[in-house]
Write a protein that holds these residues in place. Structure first.
Motif, PDB file in Angstrom:
ATOM      1  N   LYS A 171       0.820  -1.225   0.000  1.00 34.23           N
ATOM      2  CA  LYS A 171       0.000   0.000   0.000  1.00 34.23           C
ATOM      3  C   LYS A 171       0.853   1.275   0.000  1.00 34.23           C
ATOM      4  O   LYS A 171       0.661   2.156  -0.812  1.00 34.23           O
ATOM      5  CB  LYS A 171      -0.979   0.037   1.186  1.00 34.23           C
ATOM      6  CG  LYS A 171      -1.986  -1.104   1.187  1.00 34.23           C
ATOM      7  CD  LYS A 171      -2.866  -1.095  -0.050  1.00 34.23           C
ATOM      8  CE  LYS A 171      -3.915  -2.187   0.000  1.00 34.23           C
ATOM      9  NZ  LYS A 171      -4.709  -2.241  -1.253  1.00 34.23           N
ATOM     10  N   ALA A 172       1.789   1.396   0.939  1.00 35.38           N
ATOM     11  CA  ALA A 172       2.602   2.607   1.040  1.00 35.38           C
ATOM     12  C   ALA A 172       3.832   2.502   0.154  1.00 35.38           C
ATOM     13  O   ALA A 172       4.275   1.413  -0.216  1.00 35.38           O
ATOM     14  CB  ALA A 172       3.026   2.831   2.486  1.00 35.38           C
ATOM     15  N   CYS A 173       4.412   3.669  -0.184  1.00 38.81           N
ATOM     16  CA  CYS A 173       5.710   3.691  -0.858  1.00 38.81           C
ATOM     17  C   CYS A 173       6.344   5.064  -0.677  1.00 38.81           C
ATOM     18  O   CYS A 173       5.685   6.029  -0.290  1.00 38.81           O
ATOM     19  CB  CYS A 173       5.605   3.324  -2.334  1.00 38.81           C
ATOM     20  SG  CYS A 173       5.027   4.639  -3.421  1.00 38.81           S
ATOM     21  N   TYR A 174       7.630   5.123  -0.968  1.00 36.54           N
ATOM     22  CA  TYR A 174       8.394   6.363  -0.917  1.00 36.54           C
ATOM     23  C   TYR A 174       8.779   6.754  -2.345  1.00 36.54           C
ATOM     24  O   TYR A 174       9.364   5.942  -3.064  1.00 36.54           O
ATOM     25  CB  TYR A 174       9.663   6.184  -0.078  1.00 36.54           C
ATOM     26  CG  TYR A 174       9.389   5.848   1.372  1.00 36.54           C
ATOM     27  CD1 TYR A 174       9.240   6.843   2.326  1.00 36.54           C
ATOM     28  CD2 TYR A 174       9.268   4.517   1.790  1.00 36.54           C
ATOM     29  CE1 TYR A 174       8.986   6.542   3.666  1.00 36.54           C
ATOM     30  CE2 TYR A 174       9.007   4.205   3.117  1.00 36.54           C
ATOM     31  CZ  TYR A 174       8.869   5.216   4.050  1.00 36.54           C
ATOM     32  OH  TYR A 174       8.603   4.913   5.359  1.00 36.54           O
ATOM     33  N   ILE A 175       8.451   7.989  -2.740  1.00 36.47           N
ATOM     34  CA  ILE A 175       8.828   8.498  -4.057  1.00 36.47           C
ATOM     35  C   ILE A 175       9.925   9.543  -3.864  1.00 36.47           C
ATOM     36  O   ILE A 175       9.748  10.500  -3.110  1.00 36.47           O
ATOM     37  CB  ILE A 175       7.637   9.121  -4.806  1.00 36.47           C
ATOM     38  CG1 ILE A 175       6.467   8.130  -4.873  1.00 36.47           C
ATOM     39  CG2 ILE A 175       8.048   9.522  -6.218  1.00 36.47           C
ATOM     40  CD1 ILE A 175       5.256   8.651  -5.635  1.00 36.47           C
ATOM     41  N   GLU A 204       7.955   2.351   6.827  1.00 36.22           N
ATOM     42  CA  GLU A 204       6.545   2.070   6.544  1.00 36.22           C
ATOM     43  C   GLU A 204       6.324   1.370   5.215  1.00 36.22           C
ATOM     44  O   GLU A 204       5.191   1.018   4.888  1.00 36.22           O
ATOM     45  CB  GLU A 204       5.731   3.363   6.623  1.00 36.22           C
ATOM     46  CG  GLU A 204       5.796   3.993   8.008  1.00 36.22           C
ATOM     47  CD  GLU A 204       4.692   4.984   8.257  1.00 36.22           C
ATOM     48  OE1 GLU A 204       3.532   4.689   7.929  1.00 36.22           O
ATOM     49  OE2 GLU A 204       4.994   6.075   8.781  1.00 36.22           O
ATOM     50  N   SER A 205       7.392   1.178   4.442  1.00 37.83           N
ATOM     51  CA  SER A 205       7.262   0.439   3.187  1.00 37.83           C
ATOM     52  C   SER A 205       8.636  -0.036   2.737  1.00 37.83           C
ATOM     53  O   SER A 205       9.651   0.629   2.988  1.00 37.83           O
ATOM     54  CB  SER A 205       6.639   1.315   2.095  1.00 37.83           C
ATOM     55  OG  SER A 205       6.606   0.624   0.852  1.00 37.83           O
ATOM     56  N   ALA A 206       8.648  -1.185   2.062  1.00 36.42           N
ATOM     57  CA  ALA A 206       9.887  -1.692   1.457  1.00 36.42           C
ATOM     58  C   ALA A 206      10.091  -1.135   0.052  1.00 36.42           C
ATOM     59  O   ALA A 206      11.104  -1.425  -0.582  1.00 36.42           O
ATOM     60  CB  ALA A 206       9.848  -3.216   1.405  1.00 36.42           C
ATOM     61  N   ILE A 207       9.142  -0.323  -0.425  1.00 34.69           N
ATOM     62  CA  ILE A 207       9.169   0.148  -1.812  1.00 34.69           C
ATOM     63  C   ILE A 207       9.726   1.557  -1.893  1.00 34.69           C
ATOM     64  O   ILE A 207       9.226   2.472  -1.229  1.00 34.69           O
ATOM     65  CB  ILE A 207       7.751   0.146  -2.425  1.00 34.69           C
ATOM     66  CG1 ILE A 207       7.146  -1.254  -2.381  1.00 34.69           C
ATOM     67  CG2 ILE A 207       7.777   0.678  -3.858  1.00 34.69           C
ATOM     68  CD1 ILE A 207       5.659  -1.272  -2.753  1.00 34.69           C
ATOM     69  N   ILE A 208      10.744   1.720  -2.723  1.00 35.23           N
ATOM     70  CA  ILE A 208      11.188   3.049  -3.139  1.00 35.23           C
ATOM     71  C   ILE A 208      10.896   3.176  -4.627  1.00 35.23           C
ATOM     72  O   ILE A 208      11.287   2.317  -5.418  1.00 35.23           O
ATOM     73  CB  ILE A 208      12.672   3.278  -2.844  1.00 35.23           C
ATOM     74  CG1 ILE A 208      12.860   3.566  -1.348  1.00 35.23           C
ATOM     75  CG2 ILE A 208      13.248   4.412  -3.681  1.00 35.23           C
ATOM     76  CD1 ILE A 208      14.266   3.884  -0.937  1.00 35.23           C
ATOM     77  N   HIS A 252      18.429  -2.953   1.131  1.00 41.01           N
ATOM     78  CA  HIS A 252      17.450  -2.654   2.172  1.00 41.01           C
ATOM     79  C   HIS A 252      16.042  -2.416   1.632  1.00 41.01           C
ATOM     80  O   HIS A 252      15.072  -2.593   2.369  1.00 41.01           O
ATOM     81  CB  HIS A 252      17.900  -1.416   2.954  1.00 41.01           C
ATOM     82  CG  HIS A 252      19.267  -1.537   3.537  1.00 41.01           C
ATOM     83  ND1 HIS A 252      19.506  -2.119   4.763  1.00 41.01           N
ATOM     84  CD2 HIS A 252      20.485  -1.168   3.046  1.00 41.01           C
ATOM     85  CE1 HIS A 252      20.808  -2.099   5.014  1.00 41.01           C
ATOM     86  NE2 HIS A 252      21.421  -1.519   3.994  1.00 41.01           N
ATOM     87  N   LYS A 253      15.943  -1.980   0.373  1.00 41.23           N
ATOM     88  CA  LYS A 253      14.654  -1.644  -0.214  1.00 41.23           C
ATOM     89  C   LYS A 253      14.564  -2.228  -1.628  1.00 41.23           C
ATOM     90  O   LYS A 253      15.576  -2.500  -2.272  1.00 41.23           O
ATOM     91  CB  LYS A 253      14.473  -0.121  -0.305  1.00 41.23           C
ATOM     92  CG  LYS A 253      14.515   0.619   1.024  1.00 41.23           C
ATOM     93  CD  LYS A 253      13.264   0.386   1.857  1.00 41.23           C
ATOM     94  CE  LYS A 253      13.282   1.224   3.129  1.00 41.23           C
ATOM     95  NZ  LYS A 253      12.088   0.963   3.974  1.00 41.23           N
TER      96      LYS A 253
END
Length: 296
Positions: free
Chosen positions: A31-35, A60-64, A98-99
């Motif tokens: 659901k969450a991600c970092y842009i 809060e997220s594994a996604i970059i 890490h991501k």
């Protein structure tokens, strides 16, 4: 040219995931991600030895997600793949430990929007949100309004319009991607940037834009703030320090190594808002006391 075939990024490509379907699957789970924008990516790149510690503030997220437009901008003025490798190889290798790093263009986000609706409806939605995302730029708004959008690939024209006029083209893409992902019921989306003009100013306008909030399915201002969150580098430092106990001296040393500069910061102390220069010493003291919350 895309990140998939730009020879400058050849050595970096093994650390990047360019598969939009995998991004959609990961977002469905997380659901969450970092842009990230270019400036934030540069700040992280300068802090490679401390990267594992800093990334504890991005828990809060594994996604970059790095917009392809931002990645290509980062390499635009570099002479060749040797220089790109020199500047970015170690950074992306460490970050990928890490991501999960996804790179996609605005056309890839269109693919995600099309997962829930028809192409025609998706294109209309992207056009409308794109126009609303640049409230103070009537030139870009008019250009996007005039585009003939008939196929998914045509979204590339929207991307070109967002980047064609003035500075902050990458930041406009970051904002638009965040809004579109929220509109697909993902979130919170963390927009990682230190750009006040390109990120913070539009963010303040978005909160009050009822039409935009309606298009992305967000009812009120509080809900918008929950789903669209700003992550300045100082806020990342605050979250990383709060995540793991450390002494004031250790915090001070971390700030000196990683913090780009002592600059004006939006923050609150004991709930009282401030907008002032924040020295390393004062920041470390307030972090040790856990009295400070960084806004931007």
């Amino acid at each position: 040219m895309s990140a998939a075939n730009d020879p400058k990024w050849e050595s970096i490509r093994p650390f990047l995931n360019l598969d939009t379907k995998k991004l959609y699957g990961s977002l469905t789970q997380e659901k969450a991600c970092y842009i990230l924008d270019n400036q934030f990516m540069t700040s992280l790149k300068k802090s490679i030895p401390d990267l594992p510690r800093l990334l504890q503030g991005m828990s809060e997220s594994a996604i970059i997600l790095i917009p392809e437009e931002v990645l290509l901008e980062a390499g635009k003025n570099l002479p060749g793949k040797e220089r790109v490798e020199e500047l970015y190889y170690d950074f992306f290798r460490e970050l990928s430990r890490h991501k999960t790093i996804y790179v996609t263009a605005l056309t890839g986000i269109c693919e995600i929007v099309c997962e829930s609706t028809t192409v025609a409806v998706a294109l209309h939605k992207i056009r409308t949100i794109a126009i609303e995302s640049v409230p103070t730029n009537p030139v870009i708004q008019a250009e996007i309004q005039s585009l003939a959008l008939h196929a998914k690939e045509d979204v590339g024209q929207v991307s070109a319009c967002m980047q064609a006029t003035g500075r902050d083209g990458g930041e406009r893409i970051v904002n638009l991607m965040a809004l579109l992902l929220i509109g697909e019921y993902f979130g919170p989306i963390f927009v990682c940037s230190d750009d006040r003009k390109g990120i913070y100013t539009p963010y303040k306008a978005y909160q009050k834009n009822e039409k935009l909030r309606e298009w992305i399915g967000v009812g009120g201002i509080d809900e918008f703030r929950e789903m669209f969150q700003l992550m300045s580098f100082d806020r990342l430092l605050q979250k990383a320090v709060y995540e793991v106990e450390c002494t004031q001296q250790e915090t001070m040393e971390l700030l000196r190594r990683c913090r780009p500069s002592e600059k004006n910061v939006l923050y609150s102390i004991d709930g009282l808002a401030e907008n002032d220069e924040l020295s390393h010493e004062r920041f470390a003291e307030l972090l040790a006391q856990k009295r400070i919350q960084i806004t931007f």
